[in-house]
Scaffold this active site. Structure first.
Site, PDB file in Angstrom:
ATOM      1  N   PHE A 140       0.806  -1.215   0.000  1.00 30.14           N
ATOM      2  CA  PHE A 140       0.000   0.000   0.000  1.00 30.14           C
ATOM      3  C   PHE A 140       0.842   1.270   0.000  1.00 30.14           C
ATOM      4  O   PHE A 140       0.518   2.239  -0.671  1.00 30.14           O
ATOM      5  CB  PHE A 140      -0.935   0.018   1.211  1.00 30.14           C
ATOM      6  CG  PHE A 140      -1.980  -1.062   1.216  1.00 30.14           C
ATOM      7  CD1 PHE A 140      -2.413  -1.670   0.049  1.00 30.14           C
ATOM      8  CD2 PHE A 140      -2.546  -1.459   2.413  1.00 30.14           C
ATOM      9  CE1 PHE A 140      -3.390  -2.652   0.064  1.00 30.14           C
ATOM     10  CE2 PHE A 140      -3.524  -2.434   2.443  1.00 30.14           C
ATOM     11  CZ  PHE A 140      -3.951  -3.030   1.275  1.00 30.14           C
ATOM     12  N   TYR A 141       1.918   1.287   0.778  1.00 27.24           N
ATOM     13  CA  TYR A 141       2.749   2.490   0.855  1.00 27.24           C
ATOM     14  C   TYR A 141       3.339   2.820  -0.515  1.00 27.24           C
ATOM     15  O   TYR A 141       3.196   3.943  -1.009  1.00 27.24           O
ATOM     16  CB  TYR A 141       3.863   2.336   1.886  1.00 27.24           C
ATOM     17  CG  TYR A 141       4.827   3.500   1.867  1.00 27.24           C
ATOM     18  CD1 TYR A 141       4.446   4.732   2.395  1.00 27.24           C
ATOM     19  CD2 TYR A 141       6.090   3.389   1.298  1.00 27.24           C
ATOM     20  CE1 TYR A 141       5.312   5.822   2.355  1.00 27.24           C
ATOM     21  CE2 TYR A 141       6.959   4.464   1.252  1.00 27.24           C
ATOM     22  CZ  TYR A 141       6.568   5.678   1.785  1.00 27.24           C
ATOM     23  OH  TYR A 141       7.423   6.748   1.732  1.00 27.24           O
ATOM     24  N   GLN A 142       4.004   1.853  -1.139  1.00 25.66           N
ATOM     25  CA  GLN A 142       4.633   2.109  -2.432  1.00 25.66           C
ATOM     26  C   GLN A 142       3.609   2.540  -3.473  1.00 25.66           C
ATOM     27  O   GLN A 142       3.847   3.482  -4.239  1.00 25.66           O
ATOM     28  CB  GLN A 142       5.379   0.867  -2.931  1.00 25.66           C
ATOM     29  CG  GLN A 142       6.668   0.610  -2.211  1.00 25.66           C
ATOM     30  CD  GLN A 142       7.479  -0.483  -2.882  1.00 25.66           C
ATOM     31  OE1 GLN A 142       7.165  -0.963  -3.975  1.00 25.66           O
ATOM     32  NE2 GLN A 142       8.550  -0.892  -2.226  1.00 25.66           N
ATOM     33  N   LYS A 145       2.392   6.138  -2.715  1.00 28.39           N
ATOM     34  CA  LYS A 145       3.408   7.154  -2.991  1.00 28.39           C
ATOM     35  C   LYS A 145       3.602   7.333  -4.502  1.00 28.39           C
ATOM     36  O   LYS A 145       3.815   8.445  -4.969  1.00 28.39           O
ATOM     37  CB  LYS A 145       4.733   6.815  -2.308  1.00 28.39           C
ATOM     38  CG  LYS A 145       4.693   6.980  -0.801  1.00 28.39           C
ATOM     39  CD  LYS A 145       4.302   8.392  -0.366  1.00 28.39           C
ATOM     40  CE  LYS A 145       5.410   9.393  -0.598  1.00 28.39           C
ATOM     41  NZ  LYS A 145       5.074  10.746  -0.103  1.00 28.39           N
TER      42      LYS A 145
END
Length: 157
Positions: A140-142, A145
């Site tokens: 989710f983070y990648q 971003k």
């Protein structure tokens, strides 16, 4: 110069705030309620309590500023849902950029993440021009971003 910084209570954002203060600039920092403020404690900065979801706090923060440094992000390996990452890292970025544009901010510095960059097949250092796509991103983070950086690139164009 007067600068507004999102993410100023974080590791990288705190370093940006300190450099701005050392350079003699007036600095205003967006601070979430209950945020750990050790990165900015003792610095001569103005604090604006709010969040990336609160347009009014963004407006208060940017009022009278020349520059905006957007470093705020949700970074975690667990404990959050996709919707949380999207709300902060994508919609929050869009909201900051929209408010800055509407308020006539002279310069916006958007700090993304190495997670938004591609990987060269020969493992040489990547940069903003290294090809990549959402499908290349893990977690989710990648993914958030990467999408947030796409929003910033749209605004830059």
């Amino acid at each position: 110069m007067k600068a507004f910084v999102t993410g100023g209570t974080g590791f990288i954002g705190g370093a940006v705030v300190r450099k701005l203060v050392e350079a003699g600039h007036q600095v205003r920092v967006l601070v979430r309620p209950k945020a750990d403020t050790r990165q900015i404690d003792g610095l001569p900065v103005e604090r604006v309590v709010g969040s990336l979801e609160d347009v009014e706090s963004l407006r208060r923060g940017m009022e009278g500023c020349d520059w905006v440094f957007h470093l705020a992000a949700l970074y975690s390996f667990w404990g959050y849902r996709w919707e949380d990452f999207y709300r902060v890292n994508v919609e929050g970025t869009r909201r900051v950029l929209e408010v800055a544009r509407d308020m006539g901010i002279q310069r916006i510095v958007h700090t993304s993440s190495i997670a938004a960059l591609g990987v060269n097949p020969d493992r040489t250092p990547a940069n903003e021009d290294t090809p990549t796509s959402l499908e290349d991103k893990i977690g989710f983070y990648q993914r958030s971003k990467f999408l947030g950086q796409q929003v910033a690139l749209e605004f830059a164009r």
